[in-house]
Design a protein around this motif. Structure first.
Motif, PDB file in Angstrom:
ATOM      1  N   LEU A  86     -18.495  76.172  72.894  1.00 43.65           N
ATOM      2  CA  LEU A  86     -19.709  75.880  72.889  1.00 43.65           C
ATOM      3  C   LEU A  86     -20.077  74.996  71.778  1.00 43.65           C
ATOM      4  O   LEU A  86     -19.174  74.976  70.927  1.00 43.65           O
ATOM      5  CB  LEU A  86     -20.006  77.024  72.785  1.00 43.65           C
ATOM      6  CG  LEU A  86     -21.518  77.649  72.253  1.00 43.65           C
ATOM      7  CD1 LEU A  86     -22.291  77.027  73.376  1.00 43.65           C
ATOM      8  CD2 LEU A  86     -22.117  78.498  71.824  1.00 43.65           C
ATOM      9  N   VAL A  87     -21.115  74.008  72.192  1.00 41.24           N
ATOM     10  CA  VAL A  87     -21.004  72.975  71.644  1.00 41.24           C
ATOM     11  C   VAL A  87     -23.050  72.893  71.285  1.00 41.24           C
ATOM     12  O   VAL A  87     -24.259  72.716  72.081  1.00 41.24           O
ATOM     13  CB  VAL A  87     -21.321  71.929  71.938  1.00 41.24           C
ATOM     14  CG1 VAL A  87     -21.947  70.467  71.434  1.00 41.24           C
ATOM     15  CG2 VAL A  87     -20.051  71.067  72.302  1.00 41.24           C
ATOM     16  N   MET A  88     -23.516  73.057  70.104  1.00 38.91           N
ATOM     17  CA  MET A  88     -24.727  73.857  69.119  1.00 38.91           C
ATOM     18  C   MET A  88     -25.057  72.106  69.049  1.00 38.91           C
ATOM     19  O   MET A  88     -25.013  72.002  67.504  1.00 38.91           O
ATOM     20  CB  MET A  88     -24.368  74.765  68.609  1.00 38.91           C
ATOM     21  CG  MET A  88     -23.872  76.250  69.068  1.00 38.91           C
ATOM     22  SD  MET A  88     -25.188  76.661  70.106  1.00 38.91           S
ATOM     23  CE  MET A  88     -26.875  77.599  68.631  1.00 38.91           C
TER      24      MET A  88
ATOM     25  N   THR B 170     -34.853  75.427  59.628  1.00 40.90           N
ATOM     26  CA  THR B 170     -35.299  76.049  58.515  1.00 40.90           C
ATOM     27  C   THR B 170     -34.170  77.125  57.980  1.00 40.90           C
ATOM     28  O   THR B 170     -34.100  77.742  57.181  1.00 40.90           O
ATOM     29  CB  THR B 170     -36.024  77.617  59.494  1.00 40.90           C
ATOM     30  OG1 THR B 170     -34.894  78.209  61.069  1.00 40.90           O
ATOM     31  CG2 THR B 170     -37.270  77.143  60.244  1.00 40.90           C
ATOM     32  N   GLY B 171     -32.608  76.579  57.707  1.00 42.19           N
ATOM     33  CA  GLY B 171     -31.786  77.515  56.631  1.00 42.19           C
ATOM     34  C   GLY B 171     -31.213  77.988  57.814  1.00 42.19           C
ATOM     35  O   GLY B 171     -30.264  78.771  57.097  1.00 42.19           O
ATOM     36  N   TRP B 172     -31.517  77.787  58.918  1.00 40.14           N
ATOM     37  CA  TRP B 172     -30.920  78.643  60.258  1.00 40.14           C
ATOM     38  C   TRP B 172     -29.366  79.176  60.121  1.00 40.14           C
ATOM     39  O   TRP B 172     -28.396  79.378  60.516  1.00 40.14           O
ATOM     40  CB  TRP B 172     -31.319  79.468  61.385  1.00 40.14           C
ATOM     41  CG  TRP B 172     -31.618  80.088  61.350  1.00 40.14           C
ATOM     42  CD1 TRP B 172     -31.136  81.217  60.846  1.00 40.14           C
ATOM     43  CD2 TRP B 172     -31.442  81.061  63.513  1.00 40.14           C
ATOM     44  NE1 TRP B 172     -31.359  83.213  62.020  1.00 40.14           N
ATOM     45  CE2 TRP B 172     -31.443  82.657  63.248  1.00 40.14           C
ATOM     46  CE3 TRP B 172     -31.591  80.167  64.258  1.00 40.14           C
ATOM     47  CZ2 TRP B 172     -31.710  83.215  63.449  1.00 40.14           C
ATOM     48  CZ3 TRP B 172     -31.582  81.381  65.427  1.00 40.14           C
ATOM     49  CH2 TRP B 172     -31.339  82.918  65.323  1.00 40.14           C
ATOM     50  N   LEU B 173     -28.150  77.819  59.687  1.00 41.76           N
ATOM     51  CA  LEU B 173     -27.454  77.186  60.454  1.00 41.76           C
ATOM     52  C   LEU B 173     -26.258  78.017  59.732  1.00 41.76           C
ATOM     53  O   LEU B 173     -25.608  78.624  59.967  1.00 41.76           O
ATOM     54  CB  LEU B 173     -27.074  75.568  60.008  1.00 41.76           C
ATOM     55  CG  LEU B 173     -25.414  74.890  60.559  1.00 41.76           C
ATOM     56  CD1 LEU B 173     -25.007  75.340  61.529  1.00 41.76           C
ATOM     57  CD2 LEU B 173     -25.682  73.910  60.615  1.00 41.76           C
ATOM     58  N   ALA B 174     -26.822  78.357  58.495  1.00 42.45           N
ATOM     59  CA  ALA B 174     -25.352  79.197  58.001  1.00 42.45           C
ATOM     60  C   ALA B 174     -25.690  80.404  58.267  1.00 42.45           C
ATOM     61  O   ALA B 174     -24.118  80.858  57.930  1.00 42.45           O
ATOM     62  CB  ALA B 174     -25.661  78.826  56.507  1.00 42.45           C
TER      63      ALA B 174
ATOM     64  N   ARG C 119     -33.670  72.226  68.386  1.00 41.06           N
ATOM     65  CA  ARG C 119     -34.121  73.146  67.097  1.00 41.06           C
ATOM     66  C   ARG C 119     -32.920  74.588  66.694  1.00 41.06           C
ATOM     67  O   ARG C 119     -33.050  75.291  68.172  1.00 41.06           O
ATOM     68  CB  ARG C 119     -34.892  73.102  66.702  1.00 41.06           C
ATOM     69  CG  ARG C 119     -36.592  72.127  66.761  1.00 41.06           C
ATOM     70  CD  ARG C 119     -37.181  72.147  66.021  1.00 41.06           C
ATOM     71  NE  ARG C 119     -38.137  72.958  67.244  1.00 41.06           N
ATOM     72  CZ  ARG C 119     -38.696  74.393  67.161  1.00 41.06           C
ATOM     73  NH1 ARG C 119     -39.325  74.288  65.510  1.00 41.06           N
ATOM     74  NH2 ARG C 119     -38.873  74.928  67.856  1.00 41.06           N
ATOM     75  N   LEU C 120     -32.021  74.432  65.885  1.00 42.26           N
ATOM     76  CA  LEU C 120     -31.171  75.507  65.389  1.00 42.26           C
ATOM     77  C   LEU C 120     -32.948  76.407  64.538  1.00 42.26           C
ATOM     78  O   LEU C 120     -32.692  76.318  63.811  1.00 42.26           O
ATOM     79  CB  LEU C 120     -30.175  75.655  64.633  1.00 42.26           C
ATOM     80  CG  LEU C 120     -29.462  74.732  64.690  1.00 42.26           C
ATOM     81  CD1 LEU C 120     -27.922  74.736  64.477  1.00 42.26           C
ATOM     82  CD2 LEU C 120     -28.693  74.648  65.746  1.00 42.26           C
TER      83      LEU C 120
END
Length: 401
Positions: free
Chosen positions: A237-239, A245-249, A211-212
């Motif tokens: 890097l592969v994430m 939680t909307g953290w990707l942005a 999970r991000l």
């Protein structure tokens, strides 16, 4: 035996123990045991499982607690069909409801804590911890107190659980935990992954799967990677993981600010062959978590023969370090950067040996067969001996101090 596993949700997109529950359940079924799942999901939200029947009692109330008025009556009516009920996790109504239904029942219940008593949460979220204190004495404390056994998935988790609440009483047991052996047809899976992501072919891939989420240390990894990326133009890097939680942005903005956007790929949640192809395409797996009870994805990486670069907050770090299956450092930016630099500094022969040792560590500690065996021992009243491959490392560190 007939076993019932009780969970708040069986949706794998939410993370949690469901994948391990399913894999162990299938293993037990192959041995002649019957395994069923009970969840608070709405029936139309549960995907059909060909192997393990799911009783979905939802919809449940909105909010994180997921109160469900059907749970207690269902358990009181049906519990006698089972030899044991196994509750997974705390802080949702499924655990307290199971206690209400079974505390006076002839059917024993067991609780897998799954890291939910780790004191990291107390330090990181003190207000949430205070809220939990308000219902701990009359709810989850009683759930643990009256369980036939409270089960931890490694010795480190058991030790840490005693630090979260002053009021704590439980019959403790430590069970092996792991996963099914990953598919080993590496070339086919690798090629399938590169077919989906052709720009990654020929790159030296470092892989994150999970999970991000803030807890996973994703921001540390992005910045640490940006610091080492200049050392090799082929590093990438592969994430891989869902953004819950909307953290990707924010993570993308961080990568852009550090000049690393073109060196990081965000494929979202990987499943099936795509996930296994990513593992087999990677030269190392990285997980700098601030708190990780077990880290099933660490076991999956080891099963693919991929060395793991993890923080010392992943509770199986001692087993990894003792088996020389990866590298360990603190869950800080300096620690994460050190992990990457140490890996990149290893000569090819040492990296190759670590890949061999990674696979050996998986076979020794983290197979689903060992996981099933230890659960059966606990249900039979024989607490399995906790694995101690890392004690020599711990003693050596203590002597050094």
């Amino acid at each position: 035996m007939r076993l019932l596993h009780v969970l708040p949700s069986v949706d794998p997109r939410g993370g949690g123990p469901i994948e391990g529950v399913r894999q162990r359940g299938r293993c037990l079924q192959r041995r002649g045991h019957a395994v069923e799942l009970l969840s608070l999901d709405a029936p139309d939200a549960v995907a059909a499982d060909a192997d393990l029947p799911v009783h979905a009692l939802g919809p449940s109330s909105l909010g994180s607690y997921r109160y469900n008025r059907r749970l207690v009556p269902w358990l009181r009516e049906h519990a006698s069909r089972y030899d044991a009920v196994i509750v997974h996790g705390l802080w949702n109504y499924h655990a307290f409801g199971a206690w209400r239904a079974l505390r006076a029942s002839a059917v024993p219940y067991y609780v897998f804590v799954h890291g939910m008593l780790d004191p990291w949460f107390k330090r990181r979220y003190p207000l949430k911890h205070l809220k939990k204190w308000l219902y701990w004495p009359w709810a989850d404390y009683r759930v643990l107190r009256d369980a036939q056994a409270v089960v931890f998935t490694c010795e480190q988790e058991r030790r840490l659980a005693r630090e979260s609440f002053g009021l704590y009483r439980a019959r403790e047991a430590v069970a092996s935990y792991g996963t099914a052996t990953p598919p080993q047809d590496a070339e086919r899976l690798r090629e399938g992954f590169f077919a989906l992501h052709p720009a990654l072919r020929g790159k030296r891939l470092l892989l994150f799967v999970g999970r991000l989420h803030e807890k996973k240390g994703c921001d540390l990894l992005v910045e640490a990677f940006a610091r080492v990326a200049a050392s090799d133009a082929s590093l990438h890097l592969v994430m891989a993981g869902p953004d819950q939680t909307g953290w990707l942005a924010r993570l993308r903005e961080q990568a852009a600010r550090l000049g690393a956007s073109e060196r990081i790929t965000w494929p979202g949640m990987l499943q099936g062959d795509a996930k296994w192809g990513a593992f087999h395409a990677a030269e190392a797996f990285v997980l700098p978590s601030h708190q990780e009870n077990f880290g099933i994805v660490v076991a999956e990486a080891l099963g693919c023969g991929v060395p793991v670069l993890i923080s010392d907050q992943v509770n199986i770090w001692r087993e990894v370090e003792a088996a020389r299956a990866g590298l360990v450092a603190p869950d800080t930016l300096a620690g994460c950067t050190d992990l990457l630099r140490r890996w990149l500094a290893l000569p090819p022969a040492a990296q190759a040996q670590m890949r061999i040792d990674a696979r050996r560590a998986f076979e020794a500690h983290f197979t689903v067969e060992a996981m099933a065996d230890s659960l059966l021992e606990i249900l039979a009243g024989r607490t399995p001996t906790p694995p101690t491959p890392g004690l020599a490392v711990e003693r050596a560190r203590g002597a050094a101090r």
